[in-house]
Enzyme design. Sequence first.
Site, PDB file in Angstrom:
ATOM      1  N   SER A 262      45.712  49.962  47.334  1.00  0.00           N
ATOM      2  CA  SER A 262      44.411  49.329  47.141  1.00  0.00           C
ATOM      3  C   SER A 262      43.265  50.338  47.046  1.00  0.00           C
ATOM      4  CB  SER A 262      44.223  48.333  48.285  1.00  0.00           C
ATOM      5  OG  SER A 262      43.070  47.593  48.123  1.00  0.00           O
TER       6      SER A 262
ATOM      7  N   ASP B 185      42.254  43.470  43.416  1.00  0.00           N
ATOM      8  CA  ASP B 185      42.238  42.180  44.115  1.00  0.00           C
ATOM      9  C   ASP B 185      40.898  41.929  44.801  1.00  0.00           C
ATOM     10  OD1 ASP B 185      42.575  44.009  46.138  1.00  0.00           O
ATOM     11  OD2 ASP B 185      44.257  42.977  47.100  1.00  0.00           O
TER      12      ASP B 185
ATOM     13  N   GLU C 123      36.173  37.450  51.985  1.00  0.00           N
ATOM     14  CA  GLU C 123      35.750  38.442  52.961  1.00  0.00           C
ATOM     15  C   GLU C 123      34.504  39.103  52.383  1.00  0.00           C
ATOM     16  OE1 GLU C 123      39.314  40.101  55.538  1.00  0.00           O
ATOM     17  OE2 GLU C 123      39.468  40.809  53.487  1.00  0.00           O
TER      18      GLU C 123
ATOM     19  N   SER D   1      40.698  48.536  63.909  1.00  0.00           N
ATOM     20  CA  SER D   1      41.086  48.411  62.511  1.00  0.00           C
ATOM     21  C   SER D   1      42.587  48.165  62.405  1.00  0.00           C
ATOM     22  CB  SER D   1      40.725  49.704  61.774  1.00  0.00           C
ATOM     23  OG  SER D   1      41.510  49.821  60.616  1.00  0.00           O
TER      24      SER D   1
HETATM   25  C1  16G Z   1      43.402  44.812  54.545  1.00  0.00           C
HETATM   26  C2  16G Z   1      43.222  43.387  54.118  1.00  0.00           C
HETATM   27  C3  16G Z   1      41.760  43.123  53.836  1.00  0.00           C
HETATM   28  C4  16G Z   1      40.935  43.447  55.063  1.00  0.00           C
HETATM   29  C5  16G Z   1      41.191  44.860  55.492  1.00  0.00           C
HETATM   30  C6  16G Z   1      40.536  45.127  56.816  1.00  0.00           C
HETATM   31  C7  16G Z   1      44.715  42.029  52.789  1.00  0.00           C
HETATM   32  C8  16G Z   1      45.447  41.903  51.507  1.00  0.00           C
HETATM   33  N1  16G Z   1      43.983  43.120  52.913  1.00  0.00           N
HETATM   34  O1  16G Z   1      43.074  45.694  53.505  1.00  0.00           O
HETATM   35  O2  16G Z   1      41.639  41.776  53.506  1.00  0.00           O
HETATM   36  O3  16G Z   1      39.576  43.277  54.806  1.00  0.00           O
HETATM   37  O4  16G Z   1      42.585  45.052  55.660  1.00  0.00           O
HETATM   38  O5  16G Z   1      40.794  46.442  57.186  1.00  0.00           O
HETATM   39  O6  16G Z   1      44.795  41.184  53.667  1.00  0.00           O
HETATM   40  P1  16G Z   1      40.580  46.945  58.663  1.00  0.00           P
HETATM   41  O7  16G Z   1      41.522  46.184  59.557  1.00  0.00           O
HETATM   42  O8  16G Z   1      40.869  48.404  58.582  1.00  0.00           O
HETATM   43  O9  16G Z   1      39.149  46.670  59.016  1.00  0.00           O
HETATM   44 ZN    ZN Z   2      42.877  45.804  46.972  1.00  0.00          ZN
END
Ligand code: 16G
Ligand code: ZN
Length: 509
Positions: free
Chosen positions: A52, A267, A362, A479
Amino acid sequence: MFDRPPKYIAYGTAGFRDNAADLDTIVYRVGLVAAMRSRYLGKTVGVMITASHNPPEDNGAKIIDPLGDMLQESWESRVAEICNAQTDSECVDLLKKSYLELKIPDGQVSNVVYGRDTRASGPRLAEALQAGLLRAESSSTDFGLVTTPQLHYITRCINDPTFGEPTVDGYFKKISSAFSKLTPRSPLTRSSVTVDCANGVGAVKLLEMMPYINDLAELNLVNVQYTDPDSLNVECGADYVKTNQHLPKNVQPEHDKLCCSLDGDADRIVFYLVHDGNFCLLDGDKIASLAAGFFRRFQEDSEHTGELEKPIDIGVVQTAYANGSSTNYIKSDLHLPVDCTKTGVKHLHHVAQKYGIGIYFEANGHGTVLFNQDRISDNHVHSDVLNLYAELVNQTVGDAISDLFLVLAILETLNITAYDWFMQYVDLPNKLMKTRVKDRNVFKTTDAERRLVNPEDVQQKIDELVRNTPQGRCFVRASGTEDVVRVYAEAQTQESCDALAKEVCNYIA
Ligand code: 16G
Ligand code: ZN
């Protein structure tokens, strides 16, 4: 060859994700596990190789369930355990145990489809995956370079042919045909938008899509250097723009011109424009608010026509990161319910499914609109239009390309400018910070991550600081994708909100 992963890697919110050099064994074993999942369900499953918005040297893999949703949560720990086994024979033992436990009959067939983003490590990891699938005696199809949402779409189509043609071509046709029916056709009203493709797979696919949409919208594509994987997400892309709140490279400031940025696997999307020299961000919260206001009108229309059927119930799903002004706007101005869930698309998606029209985004731009076709009855005054929107908007997962056309269709239909959209409500000043701590796992949250249950003193400190900050709000969570703790703060002024975030950061560091 694929004997021992160099370190433990968790299956997080977005599957496995780490430095690509550490992933070969993991991805090989994802092939073994995906085959098992396919046999268990008797359906085709997908595997997407992507990291991503992460930097170019990272990569990852996630499993897609038959209807195009994320891997069922209860399987995550099983997948993590098998893929992280210390030796090949331990991995095989764990697999055998699972096959028995899940009562998967001998001879059950398996089919797996897979694809990847444009990272340099993609072809190598796709080979590792293929080796795992071969060993598991699974049939498979390699879709090569695809966006994450396209692979979700393809997986769904294979299992549910009514959904569409299981090809990238079928995906383009489905979106462009719905868009063309929903928007007035005239070169004068054709939307024009600059699209920052993050130098990733979004560029590949939007270039391929051009012949389908040339007459429908004018897309000015920038950051399309997908053949240079080192430039992926560098100073461009949705995450860069949302985090830094300024234009990405190669996008020129042009008064009131609508622009948007995709992320590395397309995405997520955020929009923005420059008005009187000021950068104006239209993030996931703004997209949700625009869509909510738009579909709310359909509800009002059916109320006025005194329809016999119950009016469609509409709801919006956000996370704690949603700007307080957006939540307030949706609740107080649009009179729609708002749910708050934990971070991670699967949580939002699940809650949005309970509505007739469930809008989830989000703040970072990941989201979609779900239409419950059973509840949009044929008698509804607008059922034709709503069904077209259900074709336009990816029903499996957040999708930058389909969200782009959703926004264009809404702006065109409402005949409003991007700046009108921006002015629907004014964001509260906010600040997102991150900090490293000794062990981020001690940070346990409740109330959709809005409060800490542990460490208790940190929550007490937050409460005390928030009490003294006008319109203050603040929360802390570990995170799921990086070894850090994130601190989010909001307040009436930028100064007080920066101070709030900083004080909390200092307290926990
Ligand atoms: C992942 C999630 C995204 C979320 C991010 C938060 C999916 C497909 N992707 O990339 O939606 O905003 O984690 O990241 O669910 P963090 O836990 O490092 O804050
Ligand atoms: Zn992505």
